[in-house]
Design an enzyme around this catalytic site. Structure first.
Site, PDB file in Angstrom:
ATOM      1  N   ASP A 460       0.923  -1.172   0.055  1.00 32.95           N
ATOM      2  CA  ASP A 460       0.032   0.269   0.162  1.00 32.95           C
ATOM      3  C   ASP A 460       0.789   1.384  -0.020  1.00 32.95           C
ATOM      4  OD1 ASP A 460      -2.705   1.618   0.304  1.00 32.95           O
ATOM      5  OD2 ASP A 460      -1.738   1.817   2.186  1.00 32.95           O
ATOM      6  N   ASP A 661      -1.043  -0.099   6.210  1.00 32.35           N
ATOM      7  CA  ASP A 661      -0.983   0.704   7.437  1.00 32.35           C
ATOM      8  C   ASP A 661      -1.869   0.236   8.490  1.00 32.35           C
ATOM      9  OD1 ASP A 661      -3.166   1.787   6.603  1.00 32.35           O
ATOM     10  OD2 ASP A 661      -2.316   3.493   6.078  1.00 32.35           O
ATOM     11  N   ASP A 665      -6.863  -1.188   5.563  1.00 34.51           N
ATOM     12  CA  ASP A 665      -6.436  -2.303   5.046  1.00 34.51           C
ATOM     13  C   ASP A 665      -6.958  -3.699   5.349  1.00 34.51           C
ATOM     14  OD1 ASP A 665      -5.073  -0.673   3.162  1.00 34.51           O
ATOM     15  OD2 ASP A 665      -3.506  -0.751   4.244  1.00 34.51           O
TER      16      ASP A 665
END
Length: 769
Positions: A460, A661, A665
């Site tokens: 990400d 993070d 997610d």
């Protein structure tokens, strides 16, 4: 002996302390354990009780700490019954009876008598028989009996008790083998002594078996305690007392257990933070290295979070308590490490299957050995002498009965089920502790196994490859003239003030305002932006695509968007009704070393992807800076769609690790074969990841993956050694190439090889560092 159901119910009714767990954990004293394999069996028994979250059994202290799931009720009697069913004895330890320092026991205290009594006795035999050559003298036979008897009774007692406890339950373990082997040599020699035999007697072997096995367990306990060093350090971080401010402003020393939410606590230079809290007064630097692996102290002032167990370096602080007990970040981290250390990996199933039938098979082999040497001594001797041409010279006992007894005892002693039982858990313990020292939390043994199969890593972007702290680098307005850009930013700042999204926080910080927000019906639309109502009508702050889909004309921003996107910036627009009134360019720089990390992962054959919710031009700019190919970039992805991308890549036969993070997610972390979350200490309990990085340093990612793979490699090496050792040692003992005392030393050495190999993980480093 296990109580009947009726007796347990009556006992629970009569003793309220046995009914349930009120504090979140139960302390037990466990007796009958002789090795780490026993501790593992006790741990598994405790974890099998309904409502138990985790159990930590400490062999060196003959104790266990059982953590109970929230809102669960666990009968202490059920825990005791489970331990008894595993072949050990247990009782509850009251809080007031607990040692002040539960992690600081003496690792070898349980074997002190065996070592202090057995070693001098064995040395006496070795000097007399090997040095002075008096082993065949009649007087020495009686002296040998007198010296070996106390070793057999006092030092061997714990082995006999353990074997008897297992036998009562129709089970067997290492104690069974040691007891049978040592007793065989001692009883045979005693029979010969009282029968007046003039030949060699085996009192030295009888004493040496118990002594060498005891010394092996002593060294195993010492090395195993080193493997658990990080957890012990975590357990010792919290101070026993804290300085609390009372109502009149005076300060008083109180036990940490008495602190409650809302209490004010004084932290002087050098003090450990007792619990989690918020700084309300003062400024200082806090050393958080034991929690996050971050080597540099973190500056703290009013409003900052502080965590229990961290160290106040150089200033006076006053904090307000926010979390106590098991709710603190340190307690959550300890719980994760304990759970990982007591977890089972799938690779362990093979060793467990072999161990479950190992002792009975060894006993059968020992009986066959005895029958072979006893009934067909010439053929057995001929085979042994033939093989000695390829191995080493042997001199089997002349008497068939003697050869049968001694070689059967050697088979019993050399067999080492402990090595197989230790192979996986000791490596997991060492690996998870080494990781915890670096601020890396590995959830369980399965996470270690999954790490070894990963061939694709998805990053990400925001907060993972980038710093996660975007800043507004450019702005412009479309209401009259460009000077309105500043006014638009102030309006956007007030609108974004209630959001926790990184872009919203950046906009709010760019034009901080003390004015009250004049908006109503405020709401945040995930992956799009913020919408609210104002006196002038509907107002929106978010991506230009969303604004366009909402009927806002975005054509005035085309030149600004093209220019800023080419530089990798993310462009956010502010609209009042259908009119675009301002646009802002935000940039989030890559973390230092991100390009080197990506290059290092690719050099190991891993395929690297970047997933981002930003516009494609911004995502491509970040990918180019990090060294990620353009065809491995997925941009403009909503948080809820990331899991779908992971699933699509998995459908191509790839084994995927997703690094995020941890804020939005969770679906992708769960979908991935291995979820790696870059987190904060306070978020540990809520993460959906297999591996949690408490330090946001990008270098922790290859370190976490590398350490997990190294731990898995160590498990495989340990299992190979355990199987190889037994496959080679048992036939050699059966054929007469190993005497019982040498077998005892070899057995202890096998355990030390497994434990020592695991300890190498404590010094593991990333290649090239």
């Amino acid at each position: 002996m296990q109580s009947s159901p009726k007796a347990r119910i009556l006992s629970a009714v009569s003793d309220p302390s046995l009914k349930s767990n009120r504090s979140g954990s139960i302390e037990l004293s466990i007796t009958g354990m002789t090795c780490q394999g026993c501790a593992r069996h006790a741990t598994e028994a405790l974890q099998g009780v309904a409502g138990v979250d985790s159990a930590q059994v400490r062999l060196d202290q003959a104790a266990a700490t059982v953590r109970v799931l929230p809102d669960a009720t666990v009968l202490t009697l059920d825990l005791i019954a489970a331990v008894e069913a595993a072949g050990f004895a247990a009782k509850e330890v009251k809080t007031e009876d607990k040692p002040a320092n539960p992690a600081g026991g003496i690792a070898w205290s349980g074997w002190k008598l065996n070592v202090l009594l057995g070693v001098p006795a064995t040395l006496f035999f070795m000097i007399a028989e090997w040095g002075l050559g008096v082993g065949m003298e009649g007087w020495f036979h009686w002296a040998g009996f007198a010296v070996a008897l106390p070793v057999q009774v006092l030092c061997g007692g714990r082995f006999y008790r353990g074997a008897w406890s297992q036998l009562k339950r129709g089970q067997s373990n290492m104690d069974t083998l040691v007891s049978l082997g040592s007793s065989t040599a001692f009883v045979y020699s005693s029979w010969g002594l009282f029968a007046g035999w003039q030949g060699h007697l085996y009192f030295m072997e009888a004493a040496g078996i118990i002594t060498f096995v005891s010394v092996g367990h002593w060294m195993e306990a010492i090395t195993s305690s080193k493997a658990a060093g990080a957890l012990e350090a975590l357990l010792n971080l919290t101070p026993a007392k804290a300085t609390r401010i009372v109502e009149n402003g005076a300060e008083e020393q109180v036990p940490v257990t008495e602190l409650e939410r809302g209490d004010r606590v004084v932290l002087k230079p050098g003090d450990r933070v007792p619990v989690d809290g918020d700084v309300i007064e003062g400024a200082s630097a806090i050393d958080e290295s034991m929690l996050t692996g971050e080597s540099l102290p973190i500056d703290k002032a009013a409003g900052a979070k502080v965590y229990g167990g961290t160290l106040n370096a150089n200033g006076r602080l006053v904090m307000r308590v926010t979390e106590t007990g098991d709710a603190t970040a340190l307690a959550q981290i300890i719980a994760v490490v304990q759970r990982a250390q007591t977890s089972r990996a799938n690779i362990q199933k093979l060793g467990d299957k072999v161990s479950s039938v190992f002792v009975p098979v060894v006993i059968v082999i020992a009986l066959l050995t005895a029958l072979g040497w006893g009934l067909a001594p010439e053929k057995a001797r001929e085979l042994s002498l033939h093989l000695s041409r390829f191995l080493w010279t042997v001199n089997p006992p002349e008497l068939a009965l003697t050869a049968a007894v001694i070689h059967a005892a050697a088979v019993l002693i050399v067999s080492c089920p402990c090595a197989m039982g230790l192979a996986t858990p000791i490596a997991i313990m060492a690996g998870t502790n080494a990781a915890a020292r670096r601020g890396i939390l590995i959830r369980d043994g399965e996470a270690l196994e999954k790490s070894g199969t990963i061939d694709t890593v998805l990053f990400d972007k925001t907060g993972t490859l980038t710093a996660g702290r975007p800043v507004v680098e450019a702005k412009t307005g479309f209401h009259g003239d460009d000077s309105y850009g500043e006014q638009a930013l102030k309006t956007a700042s007030r609108l974004a003030g209630a959001s926790n999204h990184p872009l919203s926080r950046a906009i709010a910080a760019a034009a901080p305002s003390t004015e009250a927000a004049e908006f109503t019906n405020w709401r945040e639309l995930q992956g799009r932006g913020i919408q609210a109502d104002s006196a002038a009508g509907s107002i929106r702050l978010g991506s230009l695509d969303w604004l366009r889909d909402s009927g806002v004309g975005t054509e005035p921003a085309a030149a600004f968007l093209e220019r800023q996107s080419a530089q990798g910036a993310t462009v956010v627009g502010l609209a009042e009704g259908a009119n675009l009134v301002g646009v802002f360019a935000l940039n989030d720089a890559l973390k230092p070393g991100a390009r080197e990390v990506v290059r290092g992962l690719r050099s190991e054959g891993l395929e690297i992807w970047l997933i981002s919710g930003d516009r494609r031009s911004a995502a491509l700019a970040s990918a180019a800076s990090a060294g990620i190919p353009e065809d491995r970039v997925q941009a403009e992805v909503r948080p809820e769609d990331k899991a779908g991308i992971v699933e699509r890549i998995q459908s191509e036969g790839r084994r995927v690790a997703f690094v995020g993070d941890g804020i939005n997610d969770a679906p992708a972390l769960k979908q991935a074969d291995l979820g790696v979350a870059v987190s904060r200490a306070s978020d540990v309990a809520r993460e959906a990841a297999d591996i949690v990085l408490l330090n946001s340093d990008i270098h922790a990612i290859p370190e976490a993956l590398g350490l997990a793979k190294a731990t898995l490699r160590t498990i495989r090496q340990n299992l190979f050694w355990a199987f190889f050792y037994n496959a080679a040692a048992i036939p050699l003992a059966a054929l007469g190439f190993l005497n019982p005392m040498l077998c005892a030393a070899a057995m202890g050495f096998s355990d030390l090889v497994v434990v020592g190999n695991a300890l190498r993980l404590r010094g593991w480093r990333v290649s090239g560092s």
